[in-house]
Enzyme design. Sequence first.
Site, short mmCIF file in Angstrom:
data_model
loop_
_atom_site.label_atom_id
_atom_site.label_comp_id
_atom_site.label_asym_id
_atom_site.label_seq_id
_atom_site.Cartn_x
_atom_site.Cartn_y
_atom_site.Cartn_z
NE ARG A 26 -4.00 -1.63 -0.29
CZ ARG A 26 -4.06 -2.63 -0.92
NH1 ARG A 26 -3.03 -2.74 -1.94
NH2 ARG A 26 -5.10 -3.44 -1.38
CG HIS A 49 -2.23 -0.95 -7.76
ND1 HIS A 49 -2.94 -0.16 -6.86
CD2 HIS A 49 -2.45 -2.16 -7.44
CE1 HIS A 49 -3.15 -0.79 -6.05
NE2 HIS A 49 -3.07 -2.04 -6.14
#
Length: 312
Positions: free
Chosen positions: A227, A275
């Site tokens: 994250r 991502h």
Amino acid sequence: MLTLLFADRIENWPAYEPALKAVLSEAGIAAQILLPPVDPASVDYIIYSPLGPVQDFTAYTNTKAVMNLWAGVERVVGNATLTQPLCRMVDEGLERGMIEWVTGHVLRAHLDIDFFLTHQDGLWHHQGHVPPLARDRSVVILGIGALGGACATTLAGLGFNVTGWSRTQKALPGVTCLSGPEGLRDALSKAEILITVLPNTRETTDLLNAETLALMPKGAVILNPGRGNLIDDDALLAALDAGQIAHATLDVFRVEPLPPEHPYWAHPKVTVTPHIAAETRPASAARVIAENIRRFEAGEEPLHLVERGRGY
């Protein structure tokens, strides 16, 4: 017949429709899958993405569960209108994707592949560039849940000296497992290659900051497929400029897509990936959704039920 609401971005529906219908049929689950708009009171289960059209769950009074299509739930877990059970996505496709991304970039750092890619200059750069064996390389993974644990055992299987850290003590074959504040300091102090696979919580925000980065061996490498909030960006950039950290490969960021003006894009010691480390794949995600619906309907414990208090 059950009614399922597909509440993801509409452009994803063509990929999910055949996968969901196939696995529901195989599981013997009679269900219709609808796209918004629908009568909220008719919906039994919501197949959900934070980027989809449903943000207010108040009217879904008969909905038995919300099935998140992402591994991360930080964008929905704090939604005050969400009173239904929430399940996060952990599936074989996510796990394999994470393992492959992490393993590839660990080997890239371990073998110093970037050096050779940038030194195709006719000179024989042998001295100082023979890597140690994997057993002599210390790899640390922060977060050894389903995804991090799978990465840890895979790297241990390749012979790396792997340490895993988590908030609560765990045990993994071939992995030294640590926990708690002292365990974190111990883990960071030996992290030649550091991988962060922690969730986004208050406790993990800026976990890698000026103080904790200074605990790491000089010239360490950081991989972050977890994250974006785990890293204090300014502290990491300073550590890269000072040579404390040799390189950072980052797949997740506080703002996504990463803005074009962000310093990470132009920094010579940073690799940005968009991502992609643990992308949800419709075929494997559909199997988890079908199994969870079966479990809810049978009164069994669902898979990957989110604990609201912990945030994941």
